[in-house]
Scaffold this motif. Structure first.
Motif, PDB file in Angstrom:
ATOM      1  N   SER A  35      49.175  94.830  45.671  1.00  0.00           N
ATOM      2  CA  SER A  35      49.553  95.049  47.152  1.00  0.00           C
ATOM      3  C   SER A  35      49.428  93.737  47.914  1.00  0.00           C
ATOM      4  N   ASN A  36      48.734  92.823  47.437  1.00  0.00           N
ATOM      5  CA  ASN A  36      48.489  91.642  48.055  1.00  0.00           C
ATOM      6  C   ASN A  36      48.931  90.324  47.340  1.00  0.00           C
ATOM      7  N   GLN A  37      50.106  90.314  46.868  1.00  0.00           N
ATOM      8  CA  GLN A  37      50.483  89.171  45.988  1.00  0.00           C
ATOM      9  C   GLN A  37      50.741  87.981  46.776  1.00  0.00           C
ATOM     10  N   ASP A  38      50.834  88.025  48.025  1.00  0.00           N
ATOM     11  CA  ASP A  38      50.931  86.740  48.883  1.00  0.00           C
ATOM     12  C   ASP A  38      49.485  86.092  49.133  1.00  0.00           C
ATOM     13  N   LYS A  39      48.443  86.596  48.758  1.00  0.00           N
ATOM     14  CA  LYS A  39      47.200  86.032  49.206  1.00  0.00           C
ATOM     15  C   LYS A  39      46.603  84.885  48.300  1.00  0.00           C
ATOM     16  N   PRO A  40      45.817  84.189  48.446  1.00  0.00           N
ATOM     17  CA  PRO A  40      45.323  83.020  47.320  1.00  0.00           C
ATOM     18  C   PRO A  40      44.433  83.738  46.258  1.00  0.00           C
ATOM     19  N   LEU A  41      43.916  84.710  46.600  1.00  0.00           N
ATOM     20  CA  LEU A  41      42.962  85.312  45.531  1.00  0.00           C
ATOM     21  C   LEU A  41      43.690  86.409  44.647  1.00  0.00           C
ATOM     22  N   TYR A  42      45.082  86.345  44.674  1.00  0.00           N
ATOM     23  CA  TYR A  42      45.634  87.480  43.685  1.00  0.00           C
ATOM     24  C   TYR A  42      45.587  87.387  42.534  1.00  0.00           C
ATOM     25  N   TRP A  43      45.454  86.305  41.902  1.00  0.00           N
ATOM     26  CA  TRP A  43      45.182  86.053  40.560  1.00  0.00           C
ATOM     27  C   TRP A  43      43.890  86.328  39.717  1.00  0.00           C
ATOM     28  N   PRO A  44      42.760  85.843  40.772  1.00  0.00           N
ATOM     29  CA  PRO A  44      41.471  86.225  40.167  1.00  0.00           C
ATOM     30  C   PRO A  44      41.041  87.554  40.302  1.00  0.00           C
ATOM     31  N   VAL A  45      41.683  88.168  41.208  1.00  0.00           N
ATOM     32  CA  VAL A  45      41.466  89.936  41.422  1.00  0.00           C
ATOM     33  C   VAL A  45      42.183  90.502  40.486  1.00  0.00           C
TER      34      VAL A  45
END
Length: 74
Positions: A35-45
């Motif tokens: 639900s937060n794909q546009d955030k910079p921490l998307y891949w680590p999360v």
């Protein structure tokens, strides 16, 4: 007549108890990542959520294997 090894049984139940919260935590974190794909921490999360889900599956497998071992092995 064989008896159940109680120490092994409790160890297996501990594995299953450890897996239970991870089964709820992993998909919750994954939903948060998607639900937060546009955030910079998307891949680590997202990677962390996959690791939590894999850990839950591993603990569940290990717990069931330990419980079966306590009942049927010598």
């Amino acid at each position: 007549m064989r008896h159940t090894n109680k120490d092994k049984l409790f160890k297996g139940i501990k594995f299953l108890a450890g897996a239970l919260p991870l089964f709820f935590l992993g998909p919750t974190i994954m939903y948060s990542a998607f639900s937060n794909q546009d955030k910079p921490l998307y891949w680590p999360v997202l990677i962390f959520s996959f690791l939590v889900c894999a850990g839950a599956m591993f603990l569940m497998f290990r717990g069931i294997k330990t419980i079966m071992s306590s009942m049927f092995d010598d």
